[in-house]
Design an enzyme around this catalytic site. Sequence first.
Site, short mmCIF file in Angstrom:
data_model
loop_
_atom_site.label_atom_id
_atom_site.label_comp_id
_atom_site.label_asym_id
_atom_site.label_seq_id
_atom_site.Cartn_x
_atom_site.Cartn_y
_atom_site.Cartn_z
N ASP A 1 0.81 -1.23 0.00
CA ASP A 1 0.00 0.00 0.00
C ASP A 1 0.84 1.28 0.00
O ASP A 1 0.33 2.36 -0.28
CB ASP A 1 -0.92 0.03 1.24
CG ASP A 1 -1.83 -1.18 1.33
OD1 ASP A 1 -2.02 -1.85 0.30
OD2 ASP A 1 -2.35 -1.45 2.43
N GLY B 1 -5.17 -1.35 -1.54
CA GLY B 1 -4.50 -0.18 -0.98
C GLY B 1 -5.15 0.37 0.27
O GLY B 1 -4.76 1.41 0.78
O1 F6P Z 1 -2.49 -3.97 3.44
C1 F6P Z 1 -2.24 -4.77 2.37
C2 F6P Z 1 -3.50 -5.25 1.72
O2 F6P Z 1 -3.16 -5.98 0.56
C3 F6P Z 1 -4.51 -4.16 1.40
O3 F6P Z 1 -4.21 -3.47 0.22
C4 F6P Z 1 -5.78 -4.96 1.34
O4 F6P Z 1 -6.92 -4.19 1.64
C5 F6P Z 1 -5.59 -5.99 2.41
O5 F6P Z 1 -4.20 -6.12 2.58
C6 F6P Z 1 -6.18 -7.34 2.09
O6 F6P Z 1 -6.08 -8.12 3.22
P1 F6P Z 1 -6.23 -9.70 3.25
O7 F6P Z 1 -5.03 -10.28 2.56
O8 F6P Z 1 -6.27 -10.01 4.69
O9 F6P Z 1 -7.48 -10.02 2.50
#
Ligand code: F6P
Length: 403
Positions: A152, A195
């Site tokens: 991000d 992000g």
């Molecule tokens: O913070 C990194 C990120 O990839 C964000 O961009 C996204 O919203 C989130 O993690 C997704 O999280 P998870 O992998 O827990 O679904």
Amino acid sequence: MKVGILTGGGDAPGLNATIYGVLLRAYQEKDIEVIGIKQGWKIFTYPIEEIPNVKKHYMEKLDIGELDDLHTRGGTILYTSRSNPFETVTKINDPKEKETLQKKIALDLKAKMQLLELDAMVIIGGDDTCGVGAAMFKYTKAKVVACPKTIDNDLAGTDYTFGFFSSAQLASNSLDSITTTAHSHQRIFVVEIMGRDAGWLTLFSGLSSGADIILLPETPFDFQRDVIDVLRERVKAGYSYHIIACAEGAYPSMESLERDFTVVSAEDIHNLPLDSFGHPALHALKIADKIAKQIRKTKDLQDTFEQYHVNFEVRSVVLGHTMRAGTPNVYDRITGLRYGFHAMSMLAEGIYGKMSSLQGTQIRAVDIEVGSKKKFVSPDSDLVKIRDAMVDVKYKSKEKYFL
Ligand code: F6P
């Protein structure tokens, strides 16, 4: 000295490179042993009396001789998680009560570090994971240092986090690719890009691929002005397909939400589920899908498309975890190696409570507490001005040739 190393939060290309950087620097010291801690902060969330029993599942000595060229590999050999030892704190509102509990948990974490026989720790993560380390240092002076990770790019303490450029490249490639099918079918594609509440990934990949509309969390959009009017002008100018790069956290302004949207309400946004760090799960709104649905319902836009004999078809695509997948690019391998190498240097020199930080071309040390704060795209930045100029020129320049 026994140094524990952990990776927490969403994975990001360059995690293994950072681990390798730590190991390379540790290898130069005769008396440093590096212990991999698996699944982020998870073992630290167990009650202290259970830790001796579960320890073997979460810790493993890392031997650089067995990890040749680790920096070239994607993912993290240590696994990751979003476990938050301070989760109970996120549910408290009173600042005084919050601080008291935070201090208590920080002391508990330091005791767990001792129980695990760790003298120091390298924490590799984003604002949440590093925030845990910042609190440990603030309240207990625990010997911790950090490395800034996240696709991000939303960390205040560094110019760029590792993981960001590999991910932005993947998103840009996808946006490039989707134009062929958008062109064939004369479609509008709304592409949702990760992000959280920061727009770096969408802005960089959107600009890089020449997306026609770029929607960011930092500049809440007006559906009528920034989407419908632009699409209408583009069709009039002769364009038959359109790519909208949309951040998962890009929401309409309150005014536009109330005036223009029937498929999503302020209440839906307000009621989003929270993660273990207390942040709303913005992706759960599925904003690209909502925008696509709302465009489909816009009758006068459909009329314009028909008048110009262009198909009125809208699709939404969520790039999702494909953006975090695969091996790191050159930039993230090198930056990861540097962050890790410098973090271990800090420990070797007896410097604690700091984060490796890229400042221009140099790696320096900043306080973890300052470095792990959030960083957003400034609406006044040159990048946002370029975005606006690009949208404008996209249809105005064509008018001469197509009308
Ligand atoms: O913070 C990194 C990120 O990839 C964000 O961009 C996204 O919203 C989130 O993690 C997704 O999280 P998870 O992998 O827990 O679904």
